[in-house]
Design a protein around this motif. Sequence first.
Motif, PDB file in Angstrom:
ATOM      1  N   LEU A 283       0.865  -1.179   0.000  1.00  0.00           N
ATOM      2  CA  LEU A 283       0.000   0.000   0.000  1.00  0.00           C
ATOM      3  C   LEU A 283       0.901   1.228   0.000  1.00  0.00           C
ATOM      4  CD1 LEU A 283      -3.278   0.575   1.994  1.00  0.00           C
ATOM      5  CD2 LEU A 283      -1.815   2.416   1.169  1.00  0.00           C
ATOM      6  N   GLN A 284       1.132   1.741  -1.195  1.00  0.00           N
ATOM      7  CA  GLN A 284       2.024   2.879  -1.366  1.00  0.00           C
ATOM      8  C   GLN A 284       1.240   4.078  -1.888  1.00  0.00           C
ATOM      9  OE1 GLN A 284       4.842   0.228  -3.812  1.00  0.00           O
ATOM     10  NE2 GLN A 284       6.218   1.806  -3.015  1.00  0.00           N
ATOM     11  N   VAL A 285       1.657   5.262  -1.470  1.00  0.00           N
ATOM     12  CA  VAL A 285       1.051   6.484  -1.984  1.00  0.00           C
ATOM     13  C   VAL A 285       2.141   7.383  -2.558  1.00  0.00           C
ATOM     14  CG1 VAL A 285      -0.825   6.359  -0.308  1.00  0.00           C
ATOM     15  CG2 VAL A 285       1.151   7.791   0.191  1.00  0.00           C
ATOM     16  N   ASP A 286       1.776   8.094  -3.609  1.00  0.00           N
ATOM     17  CA  ASP A 286       2.677   9.029  -4.275  1.00  0.00           C
ATOM     18  C   ASP A 286       2.357  10.432  -3.770  1.00  0.00           C
ATOM     19  OD1 ASP A 286       4.029  10.727  -6.012  1.00  0.00           O
ATOM     20  OD2 ASP A 286       3.515   9.590  -7.815  1.00  0.00           O
ATOM     21  N   ILE A 287       3.328  11.097  -3.140  1.00  0.00           N
ATOM     22  CA  ILE A 287       3.078  12.439  -2.599  1.00  0.00           C
ATOM     23  C   ILE A 287       3.662  13.531  -3.493  1.00  0.00           C
ATOM     24  CG2 ILE A 287       2.907  11.573  -0.249  1.00  0.00           C
ATOM     25  CD1 ILE A 287       5.713  12.777   0.271  1.00  0.00           C
ATOM     26  N   SER A 288       3.851  13.212  -4.773  1.00  0.00           N
ATOM     27  CA  SER A 288       4.400  14.204  -5.702  1.00  0.00           C
ATOM     28  C   SER A 288       3.526  15.449  -5.790  1.00  0.00           C
ATOM     29  CB  SER A 288       4.556  13.592  -7.099  1.00  0.00           C
ATOM     30  OG  SER A 288       5.486  12.545  -7.100  1.00  0.00           O
ATOM     31  N   LYS A 289       2.220  15.269  -5.734  1.00  0.00           N
ATOM     32  CA  LYS A 289       1.334  16.433  -5.837  1.00  0.00           C
ATOM     33  C   LYS A 289       1.536  17.378  -4.661  1.00  0.00           C
ATOM     34  CE  LYS A 289      -3.503  17.823  -6.316  1.00  0.00           C
ATOM     35  NZ  LYS A 289      -4.912  17.366  -6.472  1.00  0.00           N
ATOM     36  N   ALA A 290       1.630  16.838  -3.459  1.00  0.00           N
ATOM     37  CA  ALA A 290       1.868  17.686  -2.290  1.00  0.00           C
ATOM     38  C   ALA A 290       3.192  18.434  -2.422  1.00  0.00           C
ATOM     39  CB  ALA A 290       1.855  16.840  -1.016  1.00  0.00           C
ATOM     40  N   ARG A 291       4.194  17.753  -2.924  1.00  0.00           N
ATOM     41  CA  ARG A 291       5.504  18.390  -3.108  1.00  0.00           C
ATOM     42  C   ARG A 291       5.441  19.485  -4.167  1.00  0.00           C
ATOM     43  NH1 ARG A 291       9.712  15.269  -0.853  1.00  0.00           N
ATOM     44  NH2 ARG A 291       9.218  13.076  -0.418  1.00  0.00           N
ATOM     45  N   ASN A 292       4.807  19.181  -5.288  1.00  0.00           N
ATOM     46  CA  ASN A 292       4.839  20.096  -6.430  1.00  0.00           C
ATOM     47  C   ASN A 292       3.872  21.262  -6.290  1.00  0.00           C
ATOM     48  OD1 ASN A 292       6.742  18.416  -7.633  1.00  0.00           O
ATOM     49  ND2 ASN A 292       5.201  17.240  -8.753  1.00  0.00           N
ATOM     50  N   VAL A 293       2.677  20.994  -5.804  1.00  0.00           N
ATOM     51  CA  VAL A 293       1.651  22.045  -5.713  1.00  0.00           C
ATOM     52  C   VAL A 293       1.879  22.948  -4.504  1.00  0.00           C
ATOM     53  CG1 VAL A 293      -0.825  22.484  -5.414  1.00  0.00           C
ATOM     54  CG2 VAL A 293      -0.053  20.673  -6.969  1.00  0.00           C
ATOM     55  N   LEU A 294       2.255  22.351  -3.387  1.00  0.00           N
ATOM     56  CA  LEU A 294       2.395  23.125  -2.147  1.00  0.00           C
ATOM     57  C   LEU A 294       3.851  23.375  -1.755  1.00  0.00           C
ATOM     58  CD1 LEU A 294      -0.353  21.406   0.062  1.00  0.00           C
ATOM     59  CD2 LEU A 294      -0.585  23.320  -1.542  1.00  0.00           C
ATOM     60  N   GLY A 295       4.776  22.748  -2.463  1.00  0.00           N
ATOM     61  CA  GLY A 295       6.177  22.868  -2.059  1.00  0.00           C
ATOM     62  C   GLY A 295       6.440  22.245  -0.708  1.00  0.00           C
ATOM     63  N   TRP A 296       5.649  21.237  -0.353  1.00  0.00           N
ATOM     64  CA  TRP A 296       5.742  20.615   0.974  1.00  0.00           C
ATOM     65  C   TRP A 296       6.641  19.389   0.922  1.00  0.00           C
ATOM     66  CZ3 TRP A 296       4.363  15.771   2.990  1.00  0.00           C
ATOM     67  CH2 TRP A 296       4.350  15.688   4.391  1.00  0.00           C
ATOM     68  N   LYS A 297       7.405  19.194   1.968  1.00  0.00           N
ATOM     69  CA  LYS A 297       8.136  17.958   2.143  1.00  0.00           C
ATOM     70  C   LYS A 297       8.054  17.558   3.604  1.00  0.00           C
ATOM     71  CE  LYS A 297      12.676  20.169   2.737  1.00  0.00           C
ATOM     72  NZ  LYS A 297      14.078  20.213   2.229  1.00  0.00           N
ATOM     73  N   PRO A 298       8.054  16.264   3.899  1.00  0.00           N
ATOM     74  CA  PRO A 298       7.925  15.829   5.299  1.00  0.00           C
ATOM     75  C   PRO A 298       9.078  16.379   6.135  1.00  0.00           C
ATOM     76  CG  PRO A 298       7.637  13.992   3.774  1.00  0.00           C
ATOM     77  CD  PRO A 298       8.141  15.129   2.964  1.00  0.00           C
ATOM     78  N   PRO A 299       8.793  17.138   7.190  1.00  0.00           N
ATOM     79  CA  PRO A 299       9.872  17.718   7.991  1.00  0.00           C
ATOM     80  C   PRO A 299      10.563  16.724   8.922  1.00  0.00           C
ATOM     81  CG  PRO A 299       7.756  18.344   8.903  1.00  0.00           C
ATOM     82  CD  PRO A 299       7.473  17.637   7.608  1.00  0.00           C
ATOM     83  N   VAL A 300       9.903  15.597   9.205  1.00  0.00           N
ATOM     84  CA  VAL A 300      10.443  14.616  10.149  1.00  0.00           C
ATOM     85  C   VAL A 300      10.702  13.312   9.406  1.00  0.00           C
ATOM     86  CG1 VAL A 300      10.049  13.333  12.292  1.00  0.00           C
ATOM     87  CG2 VAL A 300       9.176  15.677  12.048  1.00  0.00           C
ATOM     88  N   GLY A 301      11.939  12.823   9.458  1.00  0.00           N
ATOM     89  CA  GLY A 301      12.275  11.561   8.828  1.00  0.00           C
ATOM     90  C   GLY A 301      11.628  10.386   9.533  1.00  0.00           C
ATOM     91  N   LEU A 302      11.541   9.272   8.843  1.00  0.00           N
ATOM     92  CA  LEU A 302      10.852   8.106   9.396  1.00  0.00           C
ATOM     93  C   LEU A 302      11.503   7.610  10.676  1.00  0.00           C
ATOM     94  CD1 LEU A 302       9.212   5.250   7.505  1.00  0.00           C
ATOM     95  CD2 LEU A 302      10.821   4.659   9.299  1.00  0.00           C
ATOM     96  N   ASP A 303      12.818   7.541  10.707  1.00  0.00           N
ATOM     97  CA  ASP A 303      13.481   7.043  11.914  1.00  0.00           C
ATOM     98  C   ASP A 303      13.251   7.962  13.113  1.00  0.00           C
ATOM     99  OD1 ASP A 303      14.659   4.616  10.992  1.00  0.00           O
ATOM    100  OD2 ASP A 303      16.093   5.803   9.858  1.00  0.00           O
ATOM    101  N   GLU A 304      13.261   9.268  12.882  1.00  0.00           N
ATOM    102  CA  GLU A 304      12.960  10.191  13.972  1.00  0.00           C
ATOM    103  C   GLU A 304      11.501  10.060  14.396  1.00  0.00           C
ATOM    104  OE1 GLU A 304      12.984  12.988  16.926  1.00  0.00           O
ATOM    105  OE2 GLU A 304      14.653  11.919  15.977  1.00  0.00           O
ATOM    106  N   GLY A 305      10.613   9.878  13.422  1.00  0.00           N
ATOM    107  CA  GLY A 305       9.208   9.673  13.756  1.00  0.00           C
ATOM    108  C   GLY A 305       8.997   8.432  14.598  1.00  0.00           C
ATOM    109  N   LEU A 306       9.718   7.366  14.272  1.00  0.00           N
ATOM    110  CA  LEU A 306       9.614   6.142  15.072  1.00  0.00           C
ATOM    111  C   LEU A 306      10.171   6.351  16.474  1.00  0.00           C
ATOM    112  CD1 LEU A 306      10.590   3.417  12.451  1.00  0.00           C
ATOM    113  CD2 LEU A 306       8.310   3.918  13.347  1.00  0.00           C
ATOM    114  N   ARG A 307      11.266   7.099  16.585  1.00  0.00           N
ATOM    115  CA  ARG A 307      11.809   7.384  17.920  1.00  0.00           C
ATOM    116  C   ARG A 307      10.798   8.161  18.760  1.00  0.00           C
ATOM    117  NH1 ARG A 307      16.893   7.611  15.159  1.00  0.00           N
ATOM    118  NH2 ARG A 307      16.558   9.772  14.542  1.00  0.00           N
ATOM    119  N   ARG A 308      10.116   9.109  18.136  1.00  0.00           N
ATOM    120  CA  ARG A 308       9.103   9.870  18.877  1.00  0.00           C
ATOM    121  C   ARG A 308       7.933   8.975  19.293  1.00  0.00           C
ATOM    122  NH1 ARG A 308       8.810  15.673  15.519  1.00  0.00           N
ATOM    123  NH2 ARG A 308      11.046  16.084  15.638  1.00  0.00           N
ATOM    124  N   ALA A 309       7.539   8.075  18.411  1.00  0.00           N
ATOM    125  CA  ALA A 309       6.450   7.162  18.742  1.00  0.00           C
ATOM    126  C   ALA A 309       6.834   6.249  19.894  1.00  0.00           C
ATOM    127  CB  ALA A 309       6.079   6.329  17.510  1.00  0.00           C
TER     128      ALA A 309
END
Length: 316
Positions: A283-309
Amino acid sequence: MSESRKILITGVTGFVGRRLCARLKADARAVCCAVRRQSSNATEIVVGDIGPDTQWVEALRGADTVIHLAARVHVMNESMRDPLAAFQRINVAGTINLAREAVVAGVKRFIFLSTVKINGEETTADQPFTEQDAPHPQDPYGISKHEAEEGLRLLAEETGLEIVIIRPPLVYGPGVKGNFSSMMHWVAKGIPLPLGAIHNQRSLVGLDNLIDFIITCIDHPAAANQTFLVSDGEDLSTTALLRRVGQAMDKPARLIPVPMGMLKFGAQLLSKQAIAQRLCGNLQVDISKARNVLGWKPPVGLDEGLRRAVKGEAVK
């Protein structure tokens, strides 16, 4: 509380809502939190249960933006005779009622937290979901969210209300419950798991990344009348996820390399096909639209997100 640029948020006692309210208040945003029951918090307004007859006038007074998080979500042990009707009452009729009252109140933008389940339950290898894919919801929750999206789009065409639809996959973070919490518990306890040979690919989104994306959509002019998929931008297998959770805990995940075919066969014998699909399927999602339309990129990497969880999870 200032009456200008006020943001009304529903679902504030939930996993996403609590964190979103805290973040917006820390940013000194004027926030009104709709709740079901009376509390002593000055920023909260009681609206009762959400449905087609909920009265929103007081909560919407002075609001410029609505962020609608409240919903009837997946129910493990469903007791309703007609589950779809129960989902539709809250997720469809309740949402459209709120949106119509928001129009009357002069709200400019309505942000709706939807679900990737509208796209479907599974992707084929290396073909992630996109916003342009035909909807394919397969359970009452996904169907109800799809119907709510369609109703919001129609209302936007009729009234000029700006709508923003966000479809996240599985959300994890401090305080997460359900299967993700169970997975962290298993790893923390060193329980051997037959999940060491799964080569699927799944997208996740950390709570802080989702919150950041929602906040981006409050003011970004290009977000108006758009639908977005959102994730951490890094997909990984169930096996790799368990290992990364173990790394976040400084504990090795004890994984036994059982072939996926055997896992699926065992799940079929036990009538647990849905669990096997979540563990083994893509189950994969493509976030190209969020990147291209809004100039958004995830501010927190997956490993840091897991550490926070992991840090926020009290493992007993």
